[in-house]
Motif scaffolding. Sequence first.
Motif, mmCIF file in Angstrom:
data_model
loop_
_atom_site.group_PDB
_atom_site.id
_atom_site.type_symbol
_atom_site.label_atom_id
_atom_site.label_comp_id
_atom_site.label_asym_id
_atom_site.label_seq_id
_atom_site.Cartn_x
_atom_site.Cartn_y
_atom_site.Cartn_z
ATOM 1 N N GLY A 1 0.776 -1.445 0.166
ATOM 2 C CA GLY A 1 -0.005 -0.069 0.085
ATOM 3 C C GLY A 1 0.927 1.182 -0.094
ATOM 4 O O GLY A 1 1.899 1.178 0.138
ATOM 5 N N ALA A 2 -0.024 2.389 -0.296
ATOM 6 C CA ALA A 2 0.831 3.689 -0.050
ATOM 7 C C ALA A 2 -0.227 4.774 0.319
ATOM 8 O O ALA A 2 -1.334 4.657 0.127
ATOM 9 C CB ALA A 2 1.092 4.344 -1.622
ATOM 10 N N ASN A 3 0.068 5.487 1.220
ATOM 11 C CA ASN A 3 -0.381 6.384 1.859
ATOM 12 C C ASN A 3 0.186 8.019 1.577
ATOM 13 O O ASN A 3 1.370 8.037 1.209
ATOM 14 C CB ASN A 3 -0.171 6.539 3.459
ATOM 15 C CG ASN A 3 -1.067 5.200 3.958
ATOM 16 O OD1 ASN A 3 -1.874 4.635 3.573
ATOM 17 N ND2 ASN A 3 -0.365 4.733 5.095
ATOM 18 N N THR A 4 -0.855 9.054 1.635
ATOM 19 C CA THR A 4 -0.185 10.264 1.256
ATOM 20 C C THR A 4 -1.046 11.240 2.500
ATOM 21 O O THR A 4 -1.911 10.594 2.796
ATOM 22 C CB THR A 4 -0.614 10.782 -0.026
ATOM 23 O OG1 THR A 4 -0.014 11.929 -0.033
ATOM 24 C CG2 THR A 4 -1.902 10.797 -0.454
ATOM 25 N N ASP A 5 -0.670 12.331 2.659
ATOM 26 C CA ASP A 5 -1.238 13.158 3.698
ATOM 27 C C ASP A 5 -1.644 14.752 3.051
ATOM 28 O O ASP A 5 -0.780 14.971 2.186
ATOM 29 C CB ASP A 5 -0.673 13.232 5.104
ATOM 30 C CG ASP A 5 0.506 13.864 5.044
ATOM 31 O OD1 ASP A 5 1.341 14.030 4.182
ATOM 32 O OD2 ASP A 5 0.743 14.205 6.205
#
Length: 161
Positions: free
Chosen positions: A125-129
Amino acid sequence: MQAIYRLKVTLLFLLVCLLHFAVPVGATPPTAPINVRLTGPEHPQVGIPFLVTFSVTPLIDAPQIRIIFKFPEGVDVVEGSTEHLLSMEKGETKEFEITVVIPAVGRYQFIAGASIEIDPATKLGANTDLIIEIPAPQPPAQQSPKIRERFKTKEGESVME
């Protein structure tokens, strides 16, 4: 005696596998085969709904991809869903929009993530904010008081403003 020998061989095998397949210290873990981006308004205001958009592009075919939004406590979701489960093809881009309202002045961190299930034991997975900061309103600038100077000249008294 034979049980102890088998235990030693098994432990030795596990140790060799661990050393052979272990990621070296300081090595970069594998990156998720997915590009993500989270955007919002440039100047949001307290109490006024605004749109947050999460763009997702898998770099591989993704028969099962999960999208999740996480908002700070107090932020109200006015429209849209905070979770999605779908399939996407390699290179396909989808945008997920949510309308939210910020309750008060402050700094808020919005997080969105996407994860691809490669197999039941492997998920990448990949997250960003997105940081939204709403400053306290500034009081209107006050004009400096007019300064009056009195001075005497040869011709008489003058006032200068």
